[in-house]
Design an enzyme around this catalytic site. Structure first.
Site: not given
Length: 215
Positions: A4-6, A8, A27, A102, A125
């Site tokens: 995913g984004i970020g 981590i 994605e 979050i 996604g």
């Protein structure tokens, strides 16, 4: 891998340099993937769908990343209806999805798109890849996050904030990881989930989480 984004996911990628022949079906991806391609760690050799290729639908990062994908036959950009299709995702053996949150409640409900009722991002996604990875042969779906925010606010809570959106349901979640350990929630009852989540919360909050949930 799906990331995913970020910060981590990029932190995870930076610690995979001792692996080999990792594949990417995702994605999106960012700069951390480029480092592993250049080190010959990511080859996508064993991808079931599009072997020897990185498959994605968008990228986010620096100019170096965009230079990397420019006219690069190793990267295939497909529509989201293809990359986020659970049927396609699950065909890749040992699919591992790594996403963040979050906040997560102690039963495993993941809020990843809002602070209470204030929207922060789109759903993305996450749930597609959680479902796809769980049903992949030997796959793993991981939600990884720090136990507290940069301001010291607890992210593992007895109940999500009022108005918070559930992006990944407790019926789908598999692993939750913080700096304090791993909670394997898949198939567990509520009592066992609560204990597992408290065990990976920040020590300063564990007693209060248990008390608030009990009440």
């Amino acid at each position: 891998l799906q990331m995913g984004i970020g910060s981590i996911p990029n932190a995870v990628l930076s610690n995979l340099t001792n692996h080999k022949d990792l594949g990417v079906f995702t994605e999106m991806f960012s700069d951390g993937v480029v480092d592993l391609v250049e080190k010959n760690v990511i080859t996508s050799k064993y991808n079931t769908i599009n072997p020897n290729k990185i498959t994605s639908t968008f990228v986010q990062g620096t100019k170096r990343l965009f230079d990397f994908i420019d006219h690069n036959d190793f990267v295939i950009m497909k529509e989201a209806s293809f990359t986020n299709n659970e049927v396609n995702i699950r065909q890749n053996d040992r699919m591992v999805s790594i996403n963040s949150a979050i906040e997560i409640d102690v039963t495993g409900q993941v809020c990843a798109d809002s602070f209470g009722s204030k929207l922060y991002s789109g759903v993305g996604g996450q749930i597609d890849y959680v479902r796809g990875a769980v049903h992949s042969k030997n796959g793993k779906a991981i939600i990884a996050m720090p136990a507290v925010t940069a301001k010291g606010i607890n992210k593992i809570v007895p109940a999500l904030k009022t108005g918070a959106g559930v992006v990944t349901t407790r019926a789908n979640i598999q692993y939750v990881v913080t700096e304090y350990g791993i909670a394997q929630l898949y198939g567990k009852n509520i009592k066992d989930r609560v204990k597992a989540m408290i065990d990976i919360a920040h020590p300063d909050f564990r007693e209060q989480i248990a008390k608030d949930y009990f009440e």
